[in-house]
Design an enzyme around this catalytic site. Structure first.
Site, short mmCIF file in Angstrom:
data_model
loop_
_atom_site.label_atom_id
_atom_site.label_comp_id
_atom_site.label_asym_id
_atom_site.label_seq_id
_atom_site.Cartn_x
_atom_site.Cartn_y
_atom_site.Cartn_z
N GLY A 118 -1.89 -0.16 8.14
CA GLY A 118 -2.00 1.06 7.35
C GLY A 118 -2.04 0.76 5.86
N ASP A 119 -1.76 1.78 5.05
CA ASP A 119 -1.91 1.60 3.61
C ASP A 119 -0.94 0.56 3.05
OD1 ASP A 119 0.16 3.32 4.17
OD2 ASP A 119 -0.06 4.48 2.33
N ASP A 166 -2.27 8.02 12.72
CA ASP A 166 -2.26 9.26 11.95
C ASP A 166 -3.62 9.67 11.40
OD1 ASP A 166 0.43 9.46 12.31
OD2 ASP A 166 0.95 8.48 10.43
N MET A 208 3.40 13.32 15.84
CA MET A 208 3.57 12.46 14.67
C MET A 208 2.68 12.90 13.50
SD MET A 208 4.18 8.64 16.07
CE MET A 208 5.73 8.18 16.83
N GLY A 575 -27.00 7.78 33.68
CA GLY A 575 -27.65 7.83 32.37
C GLY A 575 -29.13 8.12 32.45
P1 ATP Z 1 1.98 2.53 8.99
O1 ATP Z 1 0.84 3.45 8.76
O2 ATP Z 1 2.30 2.32 10.40
O3 ATP Z 1 3.17 2.83 8.17
P2 ATP Z 1 1.60 0.43 7.12
O4 ATP Z 1 0.73 -0.76 7.06
O5 ATP Z 1 1.47 1.41 6.02
O6 ATP Z 1 1.40 1.08 8.52
P3 ATP Z 1 4.16 -0.46 6.10
O7 ATP Z 1 5.45 -0.69 6.80
O8 ATP Z 1 4.12 0.45 4.95
O9 ATP Z 1 3.11 -0.04 7.24
O10 ATP Z 1 3.58 -1.86 5.61
C1 ATP Z 1 3.52 -2.95 6.50
C2 ATP Z 1 3.99 -4.20 5.78
O11 ATP Z 1 3.14 -4.47 4.67
C3 ATP Z 1 5.37 -4.11 5.19
O12 ATP Z 1 6.36 -4.40 6.14
C4 ATP Z 1 5.34 -5.13 4.09
O13 ATP Z 1 5.55 -6.41 4.61
C5 ATP Z 1 3.90 -5.04 3.61
N1 ATP Z 1 3.82 -4.16 2.41
C6 ATP Z 1 3.78 -2.82 2.38
N2 ATP Z 1 3.70 -2.37 1.11
C7 ATP Z 1 3.72 -3.46 0.32
C8 ATP Z 1 3.67 -3.67 -1.08
N3 ATP Z 1 3.61 -2.66 -1.94
N4 ATP Z 1 3.68 -4.95 -1.52
C9 ATP Z 1 3.76 -5.98 -0.68
N5 ATP Z 1 3.82 -5.83 0.64
C10 ATP Z 1 3.79 -4.60 1.16
#
Ligand code: ATP
Length: 772
Positions: A118-119, A166, A208, A575
């Site tokens: 994710g982000d 999401d 969610m 098809g």
């Molecule tokens: P989801 O949509 O499931 O939350 P996500 O990729 O946004 O997915 P996060 O837990 O926010 O999930 O990020 C995953 C991992 O990426 C974190 O555990 C961390 O190791 C790394 N990470 C997130 N944000 C940062 C940041 N600003 N700088 C460095 N590493 C980051």
């Protein structure tokens, strides 16, 4: 034929070492992405390194970073979650952790990283890239690495693939895992609906989505829920409680027994006060509605990925590897994105920034901006949901004229026909028109089997497969009698829902307009066929349901083939002359090859495939190989029938492997329609009613010539609705005729045509038939 056709990569020098990881919350399709990245990387002459547990593996290094071979990702397509695992890694958020990560990447010779998450995951990767020069300097300064070790790694290439249930990322229409999650939600809500009906209960279902209402809204659309709460469209704090109770009470008074309310985890009112499932329950209990709460929770992570996510992830994996190979030190890190059904690269950090702006806009109570930041489909979907859920405020039809809209199903049943009918009926009623059901196709019309439908008649049709109106394969042969009946029933607008027959019928009716004024009415066709062969659209209703049904069956067949160790199944799919189902399901199940009319089938192909199988099974001395599937379209060849192919394989296998056939038949029509088909059905139907209104030219009673009330011969007024990229468009049938192969009953256009070489590449590498 394509960039994928060269697959003899053994001899090439290693181009790049590509690391890949999955991070953040898991989502279905992550494994398909990993499989695709690994195999495409290898076929491009690169090495692939799986980093276990996301950034945790990068920080720890050692066994957590493992070179993956072709066979390491065998069986990955059909498995949910992430097999290379994920973790939330606190240390990577800190400089110390990223320093270790840089060290481990260089020690493993990795110069590019594809991150799936994710982000947060994307941000983390971008931070690592921007700090790279300083990190490497620091590693040299600390004496952990020498200048020689660092020299080949002056840059780090980053590519992001968005995996999130999401669907909350900006600059992409969809994220990997969101559709599978929607499948699970719909299955759950469908099940809850039946018990709700039995006990005359209301259920508040929490789904969610902390900052994004996509899952909640799409679930509400797909299940025909009675109320939805999403963060982007908060209801007025002062009013919503009363409004909701009154609306639901009204529905109950009208005879409704089951009430479903979907609440996004992050639902709020316009004062930003959270709206919780239990608050809603209490309100409904106070107005004597027996109400329960169900929190769906982690079931929504998805499990077995649906066909769409498998293919999306596979195609994005290909694009990610290619983006790595294209990358230069100056280009911003790309995110692989889907826009208008095409894969494109967007600047990763711009996408992350825009994503954050949604939650910022919500926090600032700028809900209009929050909605704008979502793609247009989101707000259109919301409007469509409202117009098919609440029977209120009848909008007077255009020019105060009311239409009698005939709705007819034609051809074989396809998932979404009923959902489209439900939406068309409800929007028609809400706009002051009369929806008239024509039962059993034109046969029914001639027998005067027609009836006006009301709001509750179609209440539970969203989730129903088949055709509630009844559908026949008979084309409109007796035009005179049909014209006569349309006139007799006063039908002055026509909605045809069906496949190629519906389309060709519409052409016939349009061509007969000079002769029969009854056809001088607006007419529109919603393409609904599993074959996806109707011109004017990239997707017909039912094609997604069918794809999922084929994939479900093929998973079972593949499991059986694998258990028998050395078995090849020749699976025959439907098809007609259109290879869409064979190709897209072949991609989703990892078929060895696909035989479809667009590519032809020759003895040479069969010979090559047999050679391939002999090499593949022959090399597998430990008998660990998985079973093989070959997908054969039903009409690909009169000579090489499914049985003949299976016999050839069996004979040529000479005991090394055997073969079986499986003809999937009508199972492919699927049962309950997939969420994608339900959503498309609603979108099509709502737009079709607008189309009919727009093209209903009402004659002026004072006109000298006595014309029917609605009269149009404008070629634009007879059209097929369809998806083209991100747009829903109505194309006049007169235009579509040019791109139609009538004998083969399909469109000349096939956007999916180049997928087949990829299927071959992903299943055949390393045993190229070009080898001596
Ligand atoms: P989801 O949509 O499931 O939350 P996500 O990729 O946004 O997915 P996060 O837990 O926010 O999930 O990020 C995953 C991992 O990426 C974190 O555990 C961390 O190791 C790394 N990470 C997130 N944000 C940062 C940041 N600003 N700088 C460095 N590493 C980051």
């Amino acid at each position: 034929t394509s960039k994928f056709s060269s697959n003899n990569a053994n001899a090439k020098p290693i181009k790049k070492r590509i690391g890949l990881l999955t991070s953040g919350g898991d989502s279905s399709g992550m494994n398909a992405a990993v499989r695709s990245i690994v195999r495409v990387a290898i076929s491009h002459g690169c090495e692939a390194y799986a980093v276990y547990e996301g950034y945790e593996g990068l920080v720890q290094g050692g066994d957590m970073i493992k070179k993956f071979e072709w066979s390491d990702v065998r069986g990955y397509l059909s498995i949910g979650g992430t097999l290379i695992r994920t973790a939330r890694c606190q240390s990577f958020r800190e400089h110390k952790g990223r320093l270790k990560a840089a060290y481990n990447l260089i020690k493993n010779g990795i110069d590019a990283l594809i991150v799936c998450g994710g982000d947060g995951t994307l941000t983390g990767a971008d931070t690592l890239r921007s700090e790279w020069p300083e990190l490497t300097k620091e590693l040299i300064k600390n004496g952990e690495l020498t200048e020689e070790e660092v020299a080949p790694h002056t840059n780090l290439t980053i590519v992001g693939i968005v995996c999130s249930i999401d669907n909350d990322m900006a600059l992409t229409d969809i994220t990997i895992g969101a559709v599978t999650s929607l499948h699970r939600i719909c299955e759950a809500v469908d099940s809850i609906s039946s018990t709700a009906f039995s006990h005359s209960r209301a259920f508040v279902i929490e789904v969610m989505g902390r900052h994004c209402g996509w899952l909640a809204l799409m679930a509400a659309i797909s299940t025909g829920a009675n109320y939805v709460f999403i963060p982007e469209r908060p209801p007025e704090a002062e009013k919503w409680k009363k409004e909701m109770c009154e609306s639901l009470e009204k529905q109950r008074e009208a005879g409704k027994r089951n009430t479903i309310i979907i609440v996004a985890e992050g639902a709020i009112d316009d004062n930003l006060k959270p709206i919780k499932a239990d608050d809603i329950r209490k309100l409904l209990v106070d107005v004597n509605i027996d109400t329960r709460v169900t929190t769906l929770g982690h079931i929504q992570r998805g499990g077995r990925p649906c066909a769409y996510d498998r293919n999306l992830a596979t195609l994005q994996g290909v694009e990610a590897v290619e983006a790595v190979l294209r990358a230069t030190p100056d280009t911003p890190s790309p995110m692989i994105s889907v826009r208008e059904n095409k894969l494109v690269c967007e600047p990763l950090m711009k996408a992350v920034e825009l994503t954050h702006q949604v939650s910022e806009a919500i926090a600032e109570k700028n809900f209009r901006r929050a909605m704008e930041l979502r793609d247009p489909e989101f707000s259109e979907g919301y409007e469509a949901y409202l117009s098919t859920t609440f029977m209120n405020n009848i909008v007077p039809p255009q020019g105060n004229h009311s239409l009698k809209i005939g709705i007819i199903h034609i051809g074989a049943p396809a998932g979404g026909m009923n959902a489209a009918t439900r939406a068309a009926v409800r929007v028609s009623i809400n706009r002051g028109h009369k929806p008239i059901a024509i039962y059993n196709g034109f046969t029914g019309l001639l027998q005067e089997n027609v009836r006006e439908l009301n709001w509750l008649d179609v209440d539970d049709w969203t989730s129903k497969g088949g055709s509630e109106l009844g559908t026949t394969k008979v084309e409109a042969n007796n035009l005179e009698l049909i014209a006569c009946q349309l006139q007799k029933q006063g039908i002055n607008a026509l909605l045809l829902i069906g496949g190629f027959e519906a389309y060709s019928t519409l052409i016939k009716l349009t061509e007969a307009r000079d002769k029969y004024p009854a056809f001088c009415i607006p007419m529109v066709c919603i393409p609904a066929t599993i074959s996806n062969n109707v011109p004017g659209t990239e997707f017909s209703l039912g094609s997604d349901t069918s794809l999922n049904s084929i994939v479900d069956s093929c998973d079972v067949i593949k499991q059986s083939a694998s258990a028998s160790r050395r078995r090849v199944f020749v699976v025959e799919v439907m098809g007609g002359y259109c290879g869409y189902l064979a190709v897209m399901s072949g991609l989703a199940v990892g078929a060895t090859n696909i035989y479809a009319p667009e590519y032809g089938l020759s003895l040479k192909t069969l010979q090559e495939d047999v050679n391939h199988l002999v090499r593949r099974f022959g090399a597998d001395t430990k008998r660990t190989s998985s079973g093989r599937l070959i997908l054969r379209n039903e009409l690909v060849s009169n000579t090489y029938t499914t049985d003949v192919i299976a016999n050839i394989i069996q004979t040529e296998g000479k005991g090394l492997f055997d073969s079986r056939t499986s003809i999937l038949g009508h199972i492919q029509q699927g049962g309950s329609p997939s969420p994608m088909d339900r959503i498309r059905a609603k979108t099509f139907a709502v737009k079709c009613v607008s189309f009919l209104e727009k093209h209903a030219h009402f004659s002026n009673p004072s006109e000298k010539m006595k014309l029917p009330e609605v009269y149009t011969k404008d070629p634009e007024s007879a059209a097929v609705i369809g998806i083209k990229g991100a747009q829903i468009v109505c194309t006049p049938v007169t235009e579509l005729a040019e791109e139609t192969e009538f004998e083969k009953r399909k469109s000349q256009k096939a956007w999916w045509i180049n997928v087949k070489p990829l299927v071959e590449l992903l299943s055949k590498w390393g045993y190229s038939d070009n080898e001596p």
